[in-house]
Design an enzyme around this catalytic site. Structure first.
Site, PDB file in Angstrom:
ATOM      1  CE  LYS A 294      47.588  29.475  52.130  1.00  0.00           C
ATOM      2  NZ  LYS A 294      47.195  30.909  52.105  1.00  0.00           N
TER       3      LYS A 294
ATOM      4  NE  ARG B  17      43.354  28.844  57.239  1.00  0.00           N
ATOM      5  CZ  ARG B  17      43.325  28.684  55.921  1.00  0.00           C
ATOM      6  NH1 ARG B  17      43.546  27.520  55.390  1.00  0.00           N
ATOM      7  NH2 ARG B  17      43.074  29.714  55.152  1.00  0.00           N
TER       8      ARG B  17
ATOM      9  NE  ARG C 235      41.136  34.388  45.731  1.00  0.00           N
ATOM     10  CZ  ARG C 235      41.577  33.767  46.814  1.00  0.00           C
ATOM     11  NH1 ARG C 235      42.614  32.971  46.729  1.00  0.00           N
ATOM     12  NH2 ARG C 235      40.997  33.957  47.974  1.00  0.00           N
TER      13      ARG C 235
ATOM     14  NE  ARG D 194      38.175  31.667  48.031  1.00  0.00           N
ATOM     15  CZ  ARG D 194      39.333  31.257  48.567  1.00  0.00           C
ATOM     16  NH1 ARG D 194      40.244  30.683  47.804  1.00  0.00           N
ATOM     17  NH2 ARG D 194      39.582  31.416  49.840  1.00  0.00           N
TER      18      ARG D 194
END
Ligand code: AP5
Length: 214
Positions: free
Chosen positions: A13, A88, A122, A153
């Site tokens: 996204k 969400r 990532r 993250r």
């Protein structure tokens, strides 16, 4: 245009939103980025959200709905928005319908096993917010675009990823039916796009999204 990107964590996204937002001339609004900035700056919202975000749980609806209502009232949203990460829950979707209902909802569908590999690999640049897979980086701590520091993250640790996927299937996936019922859903199934080196290519996903909106 008022547009929502729906999809599980790691669906791409954020990767697609910057380009599609620029193409449509609407601001890319990522509630995940807003929450991470609030946590970093120690704001009251950040202090309330910290433990939820770091544990891979959803932040309470009331906090998110207020945050998005305020953001959508800003002048740059006059011609629409691209929301990434909101709504969400069905409660958030109902609230958004009362604030500024979307024109279209793009659901990016990626199988869980592919998501696990993407999220664990990532890395994000602290300076330009660029997102890359570790396999594509010559040096995993240096951003190839701006030279900034690349980090993992906190919620991309394996135990938290599993929790985020579970939360997605339980609380967010029902929105697919919600928007299908409104006739607004566009489906992007990455398994139907060319798979190169074990995954779809962001440029193919981008083209598929624009085609779905025509
Ligand atoms: P948020 O930041 O929104 O996280 P998320 O939805 O879990 O989404 P991600 O950012 O992990 O994934 P993405 O789909 O953007 O994928 P990306 O483009 O990075 O939310 C974080 C947290 O904030 C939540 O857990 C929650 O606590 C809280 N929160 C946020 N909104 C909330 C709300 N509305 N209500 C309550 N709580 C909320 O891509 C992932 C990786 O894949 C990258 O490495 C990328 O390079 C790679 N990739 C992307 N596309 C491709 C492709 N086509 N082929 C190969 N690799 C690709």
């Amino acid at each position: 245009m008022k547009l929502i990107f729906l999809g599980p964590p790691g669906a791409g996204k954020g990767t697609q939103a910057a380009g599609v937002g620029a193409h449509l001339k609407v601001p890319h609004i990522s509630t995940g980025d807003m929450l991470r900035a609030a946590i970093k700056n120690g704001t009251p919202t950040g202090l309330k959200a910290k433990s939820y975000v770091e544990g891979g749980q959803l932040v309470p609806d009331a906090i998110l709905i207020d945050m998005v209502r305020e953001r959508l009232a800003m002048p740059d949203c006059e011609n629409g928005y691209l929301l990434d990460g909101f709504p969400r829950t069905v409660e958030q979707a109902v609230a958004l319908d009362g604030i500024a209902a979307p024109d279209a909802v793009v659901n990016i569908d990626v199988p869980d096993e592919r998501l696990l590999a993407r999220l664990a690999g990532r890395r994000v640049c602290v300076k330009c917010n660029g997102t890359f897979n570790v396999s594509k980086l010559a040096d995993e701590s240096v951003c190839p675009v701006c030279g900034g520091q690349m980090i993992q993250r906190d919620d991309d640790k394996p135990e938290t990823i599993a929790n985020r996927l579970r939360v997605y299937h339980e609380q967010t996936a029902p929105l697919i039916g919600y928007y299908e019922g409104q006739g607004k859903l566009r489906r992007i199934d990455v398994e139907k796009l060319p798979i190169i080196d074990g995954d779809s290519r962001p440029e193919d996903v981008f083209k598929a999204i624009l085609a779905s909106l025509e």
